[in-house]
Every structure is written in structure tokens, then in C-alpha cells.
Design an enzyme around this catalytic site. Structure first.
Site, PDB file in Angstrom:
ATOM      1  N   TYR A 154      31.489  -3.071 -49.249  1.00 16.73           N
ATOM      2  CA  TYR A 154      30.834  -1.932 -49.537  1.00 16.73           C
ATOM      3  C   TYR A 154      31.746  -1.151 -50.625  1.00 16.73           C
ATOM      4  O   TYR A 154      31.491  -0.549 -51.462  1.00 16.73           O
ATOM      5  CB  TYR A 154      30.712  -1.098 -48.288  1.00 16.73           C
ATOM      6  CG  TYR A 154      29.887  -0.095 -48.381  1.00 16.73           C
ATOM      7  CD1 TYR A 154      28.258   0.045 -48.689  1.00 16.73           C
ATOM      8  CD2 TYR A 154      30.273   1.313 -48.382  1.00 16.73           C
ATOM      9  CE1 TYR A 154      27.656   1.119 -48.839  1.00 16.73           C
ATOM     10  CE2 TYR A 154      29.575   2.527 -48.569  1.00 16.73           C
ATOM     11  CZ  TYR A 154      28.306   2.323 -48.857  1.00 16.73           C
ATOM     12  OH  TYR A 154      27.505   3.527 -48.671  1.00 16.73           O
ATOM     13  N   LYS A 158      30.963  -0.041 -54.350  1.00 24.63           N
ATOM     14  CA  LYS A 158      30.958   1.560 -54.631  1.00 24.63           C
ATOM     15  C   LYS A 158      31.776   2.097 -55.762  1.00 24.63           C
ATOM     16  O   LYS A 158      31.498   2.832 -56.469  1.00 24.63           O
ATOM     17  CB  LYS A 158      30.933   2.393 -53.481  1.00 24.63           C
ATOM     18  CG  LYS A 158      29.658   2.148 -52.412  1.00 24.63           C
ATOM     19  CD  LYS A 158      28.450   2.350 -53.032  1.00 24.63           C
ATOM     20  CE  LYS A 158      27.419   2.744 -51.994  1.00 24.63           C
ATOM     21  NZ  LYS A 158      26.024   2.944 -52.613  1.00 24.63           N
TER      22      LYS A 158
END
Length: 252
Positions: A154, A158
Site C-alpha cells: 500500500y 500510494k
């Protein structure tokens, strides 16, 4: 008169959480909203909320990691409303785990939805925006882009979205298209609550603990993020381009 009257927005992951709040907030400012989600059931309530305020919406099924579905969804939306002005790359999933426990599928799923999805949607959107020499693209990054335990996938995705945002700002700026990202901190959504439960935490206790260390002494709500997105897609932000705006109740 709303400041987005006449504009058409495409919001991915619009069926819940930040996506749902953003779609409704855009509609409140006058935009017509294309509600895109792989699971369209949640979009039904969002559409009802949009129509309740006499705004217009359209539900399209879209797996953002699937090129054919993405292109078809954009075509359907533009054929329905006649134009496309705003893209919000919000669709996302969590597959948290420590690196030594993280499977190939955990990694690839997160990369595909966040990074490939934003790439495919941005590429599809710019084809319409460049022709009209106007557009607004906002992607959802996260404070996790700075690194966060248990989120190698993640955090990487991001952070990648921040690089994509800055690059698109340079490439698309000359065509009247601005590209920015919003990076939320702790936002109280069903996704964050489900993650807490999966990790063995009580969601409410986790919220209370987080509130004690966030400078404004509360966790964020989806509406907090939606408000910033609405500014970034408005005329008021026409000189804001290639920026990462942290919405986290404190500095990052």
C-alpha cells in the site's frame, strides 16, 4: 448556482467511504457525477442521495485494473453526459501484512487497483480533457506513502501515485488540465474499521487511541477529504498543479 455547474465528474470507488462522500460533495456543488465501482450495489444509495438534491448521476460498473472495462466506462459516461471535466482516482483496497507474510497476490492486487487503475483511468480521461483543453484530475494518495509498518504494498502504491501526479501535472498542464493528489491520514471508513477487526483490534478503541496523537484530537471523516477534493477540481484552484495535499489533522 454551484461552482461546478455544468461540469461532469468520474469518481472511482464511488460506492462507499471517501468515494461516496466525494461524489455527493461534487454533486452538491453542481456537478453531474459518474459513479464507477466494481461492485455497483453501494452506488445505488449514493445515486439516491445525489438525486435527492436534484443533481444528476450515472452508475457504471468498472474494475479499474481492467483496460477494456475502464475505456467502456468512460465512453458510457461521456455518451450519457456529453463531456468529462473531472476525474477522481479513489478506488483502493487493503491487503496489509508484514513483508515476510505478504503473498504475491497481496502485492499485485494492491498495485493493480491503486497504480494500474489510476494510470488506466487517467489515460482514458485525458483523451477527452485534452480535446476540450480543460480538466481536473485528483488521485488519492495517503500518509502511508511516507512508510507504514505492514503496508509495503500500500505504501509503495500510494508513493507511486505521487510520482504519477507530478508527472501528469507537467505533461497535461499545457492543455489546461491540472493534476493533484490528496493524501489522507486516519479516516474513519468501513475499510479502516474492517482492517482493525481483521488485525484483532476494536475499531472504536483504535479510533480513540489515534485521536490522542493527532494534533486536532480527532480522526478524519470522508467529508474532510471530499471538501479538499472539491477545492482542487474547482476554478479556485486553477494555479494549483502537481501538489500533494495532506489531509491528516497535522503536518506530514
Amino acid at each position: 448556482m454551484g461552482k461546478l455547474d455544468g461540469r461532469v465528474a468520474f469518481v472511482t470507488g464511488a460506492g462507499r467511504g471517501i468515494g461516496a462522500a466525494t461524489a455527493l460533495r461534487l454533486a452538491e456543488d453542481g456537478a453531474s457525477v459518474i459513479l464507477a465501482d466494481i461492485d455497483t450495489e453501494g452506488c445505488q444509495q449514493v445515486l439516491a442521495d445525489i438525486e435527492r438534491i436534484d443533481a444528476k448521476g450515472l452508475i457504471v460498473q468498472c474494475n479499474v485494473a481492467d483496460k477494456a472495462m475502464v475505456e467502456a466506462a468512460f465512453q458510457q459516461g461521456v455518451e450519457h453526459f456529453g463531456r468529462l471535466d473531472i476525474l477522481v482516482n479513489n478506488a483502493g483496497v487493503l491487503r496489509d501484512n508484514l513483508l515476510f507474510k505478504m503473498s504475491d497476490d497481496d502485492w499485485e492486487t494492491v498495485m493493480n487497483v491503486h497504480l494500474r487503475g489510476a494510470f488506466l483511468c487517467s489515460r482514458a480521461a485525458q483523451a477527452y480533457m485534452v480535446k476540450q483543453r480543460y480538466g481536473r484530475i485528483v488521485s488519492l494518495s495517503s500518509t502511508s506513502a511516507l512508510g507504514n509498518r505492514g503496508q509495503a504494498n500500500y505504501s509503495t502504491a500510494k508513493a507511486g501515485l505521487q510520482g504519477l501526479t507530478r508527472t501528469l501535472a507537467i505533461e497535461l498542464g499545457p492543455f489546461g488540465i491540472t493534476t493533484n493528489a490528496v493524501a489522507p491520514g486516519f479516516i474513519d471508513t468501513e475499510m479502516t474499521r474492517a482492517t482493525a477487526r481483521r488485525m484483532g483490534f476494536d475499531p472504536q478503541e483504535r479510533i480513540e487511541a489515534a485521536s490522542k496523537v493527532i494534533p486536532v484530537r480527532r480522526v478524519g471523516q470522508p467529508r474532510d477529504v471530499a471538501n479538499v477534493i472539491c477545492f482542487l477540481v474547482s476554478e479556485e484552484s486553477s494555479y494549483v498543479n502537481g501538489q500533494i495535499i495532506y489531509v491528516a489533522g497535522g503536518p506530514h
